[in-house]
Design an enzyme around this catalytic site. Structure first.
Site, short mmCIF file in Angstrom:
data_model
loop_
_atom_site.label_atom_id
_atom_site.label_comp_id
_atom_site.label_asym_id
_atom_site.label_seq_id
_atom_site.Cartn_x
_atom_site.Cartn_y
_atom_site.Cartn_z
N ARG A 1 0.92 -1.21 0.06
CA ARG A 1 0.01 0.06 -0.08
C ARG A 1 0.81 1.32 -0.06
O ARG A 1 1.96 1.29 0.59
CB ARG A 1 -0.91 0.03 1.24
CG ARG A 1 -0.43 0.18 2.57
CD ARG A 1 -0.19 1.54 3.13
NE ARG A 1 0.52 1.82 4.27
CZ ARG A 1 1.75 2.00 4.33
NH1 ARG A 1 2.36 2.26 3.34
NH2 ARG A 1 2.30 2.39 5.54
N ASP B 1 -2.33 -0.62 7.87
CA ASP B 1 -1.90 -1.27 6.64
C ASP B 1 -2.58 -2.71 6.36
O ASP B 1 -2.80 -2.99 5.43
CB ASP B 1 -0.38 -1.62 7.12
CG ASP B 1 0.50 -0.33 7.09
OD1 ASP B 1 0.06 0.67 6.76
OD2 ASP B 1 1.80 -0.51 7.63
#
Length: 365
Positions: free
Chosen positions: A37, A182
């Site tokens: 990400r 995350d």
């Protein structure tokens, strides 16, 4: 095991199959992947119960897990190019890791996986998410591990519960007291969207990010951070101390006016840390609104403000990241740029016109 239509994923899958055949002498049965990400804005706000706005790296799916299941099988995983080492894990499985810290994340998830019994298995891992680059290679590995275990022994937990198991791996083994951003984005992110996450309620909102005139450029400083070092836990502790001094559960509950009024109750350094977090939460909400309206200039201004705050108040940038941001901002067609991730190295993220991507990369190089 179906091949992906995305070229890079197909290459990762092919590499994993070759490595599995070389290691175990048989064809794998299953492949599982999870994305890295990039956080567009909202840094060091997740463990303060704030807002974050990440997006998944669809171009760089993090881990493929071919496997063979059997009563005498072992659990092995590896990153190509690094030296292997054998490490015992729970349940009699054996990891043959190319990265000892990553093997501990895998081990922790196996230990905390809520369903049982898990059979023995053989696994090889390949990854295209840079290690220590601020793009969440660890969460990618954790979520891929969890997803893989689900195929062997299905669980009944919610997405939030799965994310919390993966988060626990960071806390227990990596020593990083991170928030849950995350893991949630790796589980819930969708192509063509950013994901606004409220880290207090765990509510999520998809924000469209599919304008073909727009590009997101990620630049690696090649300065590898180590978030388990003393600085990251120190930042979290400073934030918690300020919230406590102001009589709040977290900095999410603090307004800038309240922080200014209580300035004498905290240290000068603590005040600066809190000023970043409180301001960053507000910037993230404004940025999500700007992105939903297609106001890329406003979004870019907020990115720059975020970087300056991370550099000056939170003190987690470094000269290489600052130089990359300055270089990107000097190119026409760039809306904004900032460091992304926990800091002390890693990557920058830049929002820019798609037509300006090539000249921006050339200029930075």
């Amino acid at each position: 095991m179906a091949a992906s239509s995305h070229p890079q994923v197909s290459e990762l899958l092919a590499e994993a199959r070759r490595a599995f055949r070389a290691e175990f002498g048989v064809e794998p049965q299953l492949a599982v992947s999870a994305p890295g990400r990039v956080n567009l804005i909202g840094e060091h706000t997740d463990y303060n119960q704030g807002l974050v706005l990440p997006m998944v790296l669809v171009i760089s799916l993090g881990a493929c897990w071919p496997q063979t299941v059997g009563p005498d099988a072992t659990c092995r995983r590896g990153y190509p190019g690094l030296q292997p080492r054998v490490t015992p894990t729970a349940g009699g499985h054996t990891l043959a890791p190319w990265c000892s810290l990553a093997s501990e994340w895998v081990q922790c998830i196996i230990q905390h996986y809520p369903a049982a019994p898990l059979p023995g298995f053989n696994v090889v891992v390949v990854s295209s998410v840079p290690l220590g680059g601020g793009l969440s290679s660890s969460a990618s590995l954790e979520v891929a591990t969890y997803t893989f275990l689900q195929q062997l022994c299905p669980d009944s937990g919610t997405i939030a519960a799965r994310a919390q198991v993966c988060q626990q791996a960071e806390h227990s083994f990596a020593g990083v007291p991170c928030g849950i951003m995350d893991q949630l984005i790796a589980l819930m992110g969708q192509k063509g969207h950013a994901l606004l996450i409220d880290c207090r309620s765990l509510e999520t909102t998809l924000v469209p990010l599919s304008d073909p005139r727009l590009a997101v450029l990620i630049t690696n400083s090649n300065v590898h951070h180590a978030l388990g070092s003393s600085e990251y836990p120190l930042r979290r502790r400073q934030c918690e101390e300020v919230a406590q001094a102001l009589g709040k559960e977290s900095l999410r509950e603090v307004k800038l006016e309240e922080l200014d009024a209580g300035k004498e109750l905290v240290s000068k350094e603590g005040f600066r840390r809190a000023r970043h977090v409180v301001g960053e939460i507000r910037r993230t909400a404004q940025a999500a609104d700007a992105l939903s309206r297609g106001d890329y200039r406003a979004f870019g201004r907020l990115m720059v403000e975020s970087h300056q705050s991370l550099r000056d108040d939170f003190e987690v940038s470094c000269p290489e990241l600052d130089q990359l941001v300055e270089a990107a901002l000097s190119v026409p067609g760039v809306y904004g740029s900032r460091m992304t991730g926990g800091g002390f190295g890693g990557c920058t993220v830049t929002l820019l016109e798609a037509a300006a991507a090539s000249r921006t990369m050339q200029h930075i190089q």
